[in-house]
Design an enzyme around this catalytic site. Structure first.
Site, PDB file in Angstrom:
ATOM      1  N   ASP A  37       0.873  -1.193   0.000  1.00 27.58           N
ATOM      2  CA  ASP A  37       0.000   0.000   0.000  1.00 27.58           C
ATOM      3  C   ASP A  37       0.904   1.237   0.000  1.00 27.58           C
ATOM      4  O   ASP A  37       1.173   1.822   1.042  1.00 27.58           O
ATOM      5  CB  ASP A  37      -0.909  -0.035   1.227  1.00 27.58           C
ATOM      6  CG  ASP A  37      -1.952   1.076   1.204  1.00 27.58           C
ATOM      7  OD1 ASP A  37      -1.915   1.905   0.278  1.00 27.58           O
ATOM      8  OD2 ASP A  37      -2.789   1.117   2.122  1.00 27.58           O
ATOM      9  N   HIS A  38       1.367   1.614  -1.190  1.00 26.74           N
ATOM     10  CA  HIS A  38       2.330   2.697  -1.330  1.00 26.74           C
ATOM     11  C   HIS A  38       1.734   3.890  -2.066  1.00 26.74           C
ATOM     12  O   HIS A  38       0.815   3.740  -2.873  1.00 26.74           O
ATOM     13  CB  HIS A  38       3.552   2.215  -2.117  1.00 26.74           C
ATOM     14  CG  HIS A  38       4.582   1.530  -1.284  1.00 26.74           C
ATOM     15  ND1 HIS A  38       5.919   1.856  -1.334  1.00 26.74           N
ATOM     16  CD2 HIS A  38       4.479   0.532  -0.375  1.00 26.74           C
ATOM     17  CE1 HIS A  38       6.596   1.088  -0.493  1.00 26.74           C
ATOM     18  NE2 HIS A  38       5.733   0.266   0.092  1.00 26.74           N
ATOM     19  N   GLY A 106       4.290   2.501   9.070  1.00 28.72           N
ATOM     20  CA  GLY A 106       4.510   3.257   7.856  1.00 28.72           C
ATOM     21  C   GLY A 106       5.947   3.579   7.510  1.00 28.72           C
ATOM     22  O   GLY A 106       6.883   3.294   8.253  1.00 28.72           O
ATOM     23  N   GLU A 107       6.082   4.200   6.342  1.00 25.21           N
ATOM     24  CA  GLU A 107       7.378   4.688   5.859  1.00 25.21           C
ATOM     25  C   GLU A 107       7.243   6.143   5.436  1.00 25.21           C
ATOM     26  O   GLU A 107       6.228   6.547   4.858  1.00 25.21           O
ATOM     27  CB  GLU A 107       7.867   3.865   4.653  1.00 25.21           C
ATOM     28  CG  GLU A 107       8.131   2.414   4.944  1.00 25.21           C
ATOM     29  CD  GLU A 107       7.007   1.526   4.433  1.00 25.21           C
ATOM     30  OE1 GLU A 107       6.110   2.042   3.718  1.00 25.21           O
ATOM     31  OE2 GLU A 107       7.015   0.328   4.761  1.00 25.21           O
ATOM     32  N   ASN A 110       5.969   7.189   1.887  1.00 24.86           N
ATOM     33  CA  ASN A 110       4.553   7.294   1.519  1.00 24.86           C
ATOM     34  C   ASN A 110       3.775   8.296   2.358  1.00 24.86           C
ATOM     35  O   ASN A 110       2.779   8.862   1.887  1.00 24.86           O
ATOM     36  CB  ASN A 110       3.896   5.913   1.651  1.00 24.86           C
ATOM     37  CG  ASN A 110       4.620   4.862   0.843  1.00 24.86           C
ATOM     38  OD1 ASN A 110       4.733   4.978  -0.365  1.00 24.86           O
ATOM     39  ND2 ASN A 110       5.128   3.833   1.515  1.00 24.86           N
ATOM     40  N   SER A 173       8.489  -5.075  15.191  1.00 23.95           N
ATOM     41  CA  SER A 173       9.924  -5.057  14.959  1.00 23.95           C
ATOM     42  C   SER A 173      10.742  -5.359  16.209  1.00 23.95           C
ATOM     43  O   SER A 173      11.965  -5.326  16.158  1.00 23.95           O
ATOM     44  CB  SER A 173      10.343  -3.687  14.409  1.00 23.95           C
ATOM     45  OG  SER A 173       9.935  -2.660  15.296  1.00 23.95           O
ATOM     46  N   GLY A 174      10.088  -5.639  17.331  1.00 20.91           N
ATOM     47  CA  GLY A 174      10.837  -5.918  18.549  1.00 20.91           C
ATOM     48  C   GLY A 174       9.920  -6.206  19.713  1.00 20.91           C
ATOM     49  O   GLY A 174       8.689  -6.187  19.591  1.00 20.91           O
TER      50      GLY A 174
END
Length: 310
Positions: A37-38, A106-107, A110, A173-174
């Site tokens: 989903d970008h 998210g990133e 985007n 992520s952890g």
């Protein structure tokens, strides 16, 4: 039980191509299909980024058996969580119960496009907790009003809410993110092949109904060197790791970061496949369900479909 999935890479193909790939993947025997989903591709050479939710709506009508999922949607900046809840509910109805809502923090690539800035990771994860809570509340079909630290919802209701809601998978992520998200998620999305993530998730969830979803890029060609070159062209951003990739703001940034990766290291990436297979075996031993999603590098010829693994 291990399921094998196919990734619809919105970064590599246009919407009509993606629907065709989805149909072909179902015919080839894949168990499920996930869609990135970008708003932007990772690299300019990838050259695409259609709207994932429109693609999945079409895929839901073009397929009959495979499960579908976003991998993953960020509901904290570019999308408001109330809108994500409505989209997910609609897709669940269109697919007749085959949809899983994959969520993540998210990133920058985007999310920066709305001009709202890019918060640090701890804040993004707090925002994701609140967003996932709102989505869960709205899935009830009841009237929801919310006043939180990051989001407001004013008298919202999902008028077409699927019975039983929509299963949610959250990327972790952890250890800290597992503790945060395990109460809100049905399934785990592992952002890297880390066995400790799976063990920690199993301890936290204590359920045999939860699934672990991993993903690995695969590039196939009759000639090994061509496969290596295509993988380097299309997936060299992958070597940076999630922590780096999440903060890069543009495809140009991904390209610059990727230049530091030596092309000769790419054959060693095959170890990731073995690690993910070990995670699948670990899940089997602990009674968990595992899902391995394959990202197939697109052929250098744009009008040719990527080879499907049967």
């Amino acid at each position: 039980m291990t399921r094998f999935g196919y990734t619809l890479m919105t970064e590599q193909s246009g919407p009509r191509e993606l629907v065709g790939y989805a149909v072909a993947a179902e015919q080839a025997g894949f168990d499920f299909e996930v869609c990135s989903d970008h708003y932007s591709p990772w690299l300019m050479s990838q050259g695409h980024s259609p709207y994932a939710w429109s693609v999945l709506g079409a895929v839901a009508q073009a397929t009959a058996r495979v499960e579908l999922a976003t991998l993953v949607t960020c509901p904290i900046i570019r999308y408001h969580p109330a809108v994500v809840a409505q989209k997910a509910a609609t897709l669940q109805l269109l697919s007749e119960g085959r949809f899983i809502l994959g969520l993540g923090s998210g990133e920058n690539l985007n999310e920066h496009i709305t001009g709202e800035g890019w918060p640090p990771v701890a804040q993004r994860q707090d925002m994701l907790v609140e967003a996932a809570t709102i989505i869960r509340e709205l899935q009830s079909g009841e009237l929801v009003t919310w006043e939180g630290d990051y989001f407001r919802v004013d008298s919202a209701r999902l008028w077409d809410a699927p019975e039983g809601g929509v299963p949610i998978a959250i990327a972790v992520s952890g250890e800290k993110s597992i503790v945060q998200f395990a109460p809100l998620a049905d399934h785990l999305v592992a952002v890297e092949p880390d066995e400790e993530l799976i063990k920690a998730w199993s301890r936290e969830k204590r359920s045999t109904n939860t699934r672990t979803i991993g993903q690995v890029p695969i590039c196939w060609d009759p000639e090994e060197q061509r496969a290596i070159e295509r993988a380097h062209d299309q997936f060299r951003w992958f070597g940076g790791g999630f922590a780096v990739n999440a903060d890069l703001p543009t495809p140009a940034g991904s390209r610059g970061r990727a230049r530091s990766s030596d092309r000769r290291t790419w054959p060693r990436r095959s170890r990731v496949v073995l690690i993910l297979m070990r995670l699948c075996r670990l899940c089997s031993r602990t009674g968990k369900q595992a899902s391995l999603t394959l990202r197939l590098c697109k052929s250098a010829t744009r009008d040719r479909r990527p080879s499907l693994i049967r």
